[in-house]
Each structure stands twice: as structure tokens, then as C-alpha cells.
Design an enzyme around this catalytic site. Structure first.
Site, PDB file in Angstrom:
ATOM      1  N   ASP A  82       0.810  -1.215   0.000  1.00 22.14           N
ATOM      2  CA  ASP A  82       0.000   0.000   0.000  1.00 22.14           C
ATOM      3  C   ASP A  82       0.846   1.269   0.000  1.00 22.14           C
ATOM      4  O   ASP A  82       2.029   1.256   0.354  1.00 22.14           O
ATOM      5  CB  ASP A  82      -0.948   0.015   1.207  1.00 22.14           C
ATOM      6  N   GLU A 144       0.037  -1.454   5.717  1.00 21.82           N
ATOM      7  CA  GLU A 144       1.133  -1.052   6.606  1.00 21.82           C
ATOM      8  C   GLU A 144       1.019   0.417   6.972  1.00 21.82           C
ATOM      9  O   GLU A 144       1.388   0.825   8.088  1.00 21.82           O
ATOM     10  CB  GLU A 144       2.482  -1.321   5.917  1.00 21.82           C
TER      11      GLU A 144
END
Length: 383
Positions: A82, A144
Site C-alpha cells: 500500500d 502497513e
């Protein structure tokens, strides 16, 4: 016959093309499915065995665990799929197109951390698979940048025990062996809506101002609580990062929201911080009761410090990188991964470029990254 993978540049471009934003705001939050599928296809072409985890807590999010080779131990290369959100007005180029200017690769996630994946994939096409004596794993996680949901889900079901974990965060290819923890809180103050001429009503902005007075006392307390000189900022910090409240100057504000970010040193126990936080806010909570609400934006992320018993492997990584180990102020998935193996942050590019408009990775890091990771693979998996 296995399909041949695209070139480094083509893979890097395709990774940048795929938007994989994770955000606490559901309006901006996106699935990482497409980027996981891309990486899975390329890894499978090389000969990796693929396992895609569907994260049940959020059905749009996935982890990828790939493995090549057999036996115990080995090397786990880890990174997150991400990126943070972006402000298009501040970008000079399209965030979702890999743009090369003055030997720099520009794009959202270019350094944090799609460049790392492109380097690893390109490197793996050149590794002599027959020489692998211990397995090489690649872990690609979700979320994350927000909740760390992906890495926590992975560890819940993982049975692997590698000899070393490399997390490819942008560290300028300097080995990072410790970092601070992270706590983010949302503070809401409530008031009574009404006309600004009614001074008897409670104004949530005034109440937030009073709350900040106590928060600043907490900020000073945690700063003075403990020092660790090896950190660039050698104390724990608190940042006021976001505030919103009110509609107009002639209306009493009924709702105000503040987001704060706390970075605790490894030697600052979360339990002690919690005691300080609750103690210092007790007077205003008693005074205003239900008018003040406090929540964690996401679960606290622990600080991380590699154990001294892994000094031998640290020395080897220092020798390979020709850089001395150090520590950083930001946090990472090492907070969780170190539970299963010694973990070092080591990746291309600078953290100063992460979470910034016009994010870039310098071209010079590509060759260096592949050379260093190749030597680590040979050290861990070829012997």
C-alpha cells in the site's frame, strides 16, 4: 514453459500504475488486490510457490507469501503493497505514471516501496536457483500505512522461521536495527450548537483549547522521561497533526476533532505512557465528563530494537552494505516480524521522499540494491 517476465522498467511502471492507497478514511481506502495479483504472476513465472491470503477482517485486502527453495531457515524479504494518499495539485507529474527525470524515478510509491519490489523481482530472474540451499521468501502485506493489519494477519498463521528478515523500507541502504513505536489518538470535544451571542453554551473549540493545555504537559513529560542518544531525536515526541471544528464565526461550535501522533522510544513502556496520559487528562475528564471522548485511531505499534544476541549477523550485513547500523524515528512492520526472526530494515532510497508530493527513487539505488540483496541471499541461502 514458464512465461518470461517484463523488464525491470516495465515491472516498475506497472506497479506505479496500480493505485493501492490505504487510508483511515474509507472514502480514499482501496483494495490492494491488483498489485498482489501482478506480483504473484511475476513471482510464479520465476518459479516461486504462491500463497495469497485473503484477510478476513477486510475482504478487499490481501497478503502474498511466495517461496522458492526448500529446507529450514532461509531469508524473508518483506514489504508492503500500500501507499499513502496524495494531493494531485502538489504533483508535477501523474502520480500513477513512472516518470524519469534527471536520473530519478517519480511516482506514488516509487520509494515507499514499489521500487524495492521491482529490484527484487528483477534480481530473482538472475539468481541461480539451483544453488539455493535454503528457502527465499517474499512477503507482501496490506495496510502497513494504517493499521498494520496485513503483517499481524500473516503472523497469526505463519509457521516459517527464517534465519533473517529484510524489510525493504527506504533506508538509503543503511541497516536499521531499531525504531520508535507509534500511538495515534483521536480526541473529540463536544459542545452546544447555538448562536454566537449565547455565551452560556459550551463551545467545543474552547474545550479543545483547554484539553490541549493538558496535552502539552504530557508532551513535556514524555520528552523528559527517558533519552536514547543513538536516535536523531533522542526523546519521545507528540505531534498535533490534524484539527477540525466549527462552521462559521457566528455559530457556537458543537464538535471539534484533534488527531495526535506519539512516537515512543524503545525504552519507554506503553503501559507507563498510558498511565501518564490518563493521569494528566484526569482533571479535565472529571470536569467535563462526556463532553470529551478519546479513541485510538489504530492499535498502538510497538517500538523495535534488535536483540544483542544477533550481533554476528548484524556485523555481516554491515560488511555487505559497507554501512554502520543505526536507528530511526519512524516505525515499520519490524515491530511484529522480529518475533519470528532477527529483522533489519534495509532498502533503496531515502525516507525523506516517502509520504511526499513528487516522491522519487534515485536511479543509482537500483544497481546497488540488487547487488546487496544478492550478497545477502548468497550468505543466507547458498551456504
Amino acid at each position: 514453459m514458464k512465461k518470461k517476465n517484463p523488464s525491470f522498467l516495465e515491472m516498475y511502471s506497472k506497479l506505479i500504475n496500480v493505485s493501492s492507497i490505504s487510508s483511515e478514511n474509507p472514502v480514499f481506502d482501496q483494495s490492494n488486490k491488483k498489485i498482489i495479483e501482478l506480483l504473484a504472476e511475476w513471482l510464479e513465472n520465476i518459479g516461486f510457490k504462491i500463497n495469497i491470503q485473503k484477510i478476513q477482517k477486510n475482504k478487499k485486502k490481501f497478503n502474498l507469501i511466495a517461496k522458492i527453495g526448500s529446507g529450514e531457515g532461509g531469508l524473508l524479504l518483506s514489504g508492503h503493497s500500500d501507499t499513502v494518499n496524495y494531493n494531485e495539485k502538489l504533483w508535477k507529474s501523474n502520480p500513477f505514471e513512472l516518470t524519469i527525470v534527471n536520473n530519478k524515478f517519480y511516482g506514488l510509491g516509487a520509494v515507499d516501496m514499489k521500487g524495492f519490489f521491482a529490484c527484487i523481482l528483477d534480481l530473482m530472474t538472475k539468481i541461480e536457483i539451483k544453488k539455493i540451499k535454503k528457502p527465499i521468501y517474499l512477503l507482501v502485506t496490506a495496510d502497513e500505512e494504517t493499521s498494520m493489519l496485513g503483517v499481524k494477519f500473516f503472523l497469526k498463521f505463519s509457521t516459517i522461521s527464517p534465519d533473517l528478515i529484510i524489510v525493504g523500507e527506504p533506508t538509503n541502504l543503511v541497516p536499521i536495527v531499531g525504531h520508535k513505536g507509534n500511538i495515534t489518538k483521536k480526541i473529540i470535544t463536544l459542545g452546544n450548537s447555538g448562536h454566537s451571542s449565547d455565551s452560556e453554551k459550551i463551545n467545543s473549540i474552547n474545550l479543545m483549547h483547554e484539553t490541549i493545555f493538558y496535552l502539552l504537559k504530557i508532551k513535556k513529560k514524555i520528552k523528559d522521561f527517558v533519552f536514547q542518544k543513538k536516535f536523531k531525536v533522542p526523546y519521545s515526541t507528540m505531534n498535533f497533526g490534524y484539527i477540525k471544528g466549527g462552521h462559521s464565526s457566528n455559530t457556537i461550535c458543537e464538535f471539534c476533532e484533534l488527531h495526535i501522533d506519539i512516537r515512543l522510544l524503545p525504552k519507554f513502556p506503553y503501559k507507563i505512557f498510558n498511565e501518564i496520559f490518563n493521569e494528566y487528562l484526569l482533571p479535565i475528564k472529571k470536569k467535563w465528563g462526556g463532553y470529551i471522548k478519546i479513541h485510538n485511531l489504530h492499535p498502538p505499534i510497538p517500538s523495535y530494537e534488535i536483540s544483542i544476541k544477533h550481533e554476528k549477523i548484524i556485523k555481516t550485513i554491515e560488511k555487505i552494505t559497507k554501512e554502520k547500523k543505526t536507528v530511526v524515528n519512524y516505525c515499520s512492520e519490524a515491530s511484529y516480524l522480529h518475533k519470528i526472526a532477527p529483522t533489519i530494515l534495509l532498502g533503496p532510497g531515502s525516507i525523506k521522499q516517502a509520504h511526499q508530493p513528487n516522491e522519487f527513487l534515485e536511479l543509482s539505488y537500483v544497481k546497488k540494491t540488487k547487488k546487496i540483496i544478492k550478497k545477502i541471499i548468497e550468505f543466507i541461502c547458498f551456504l
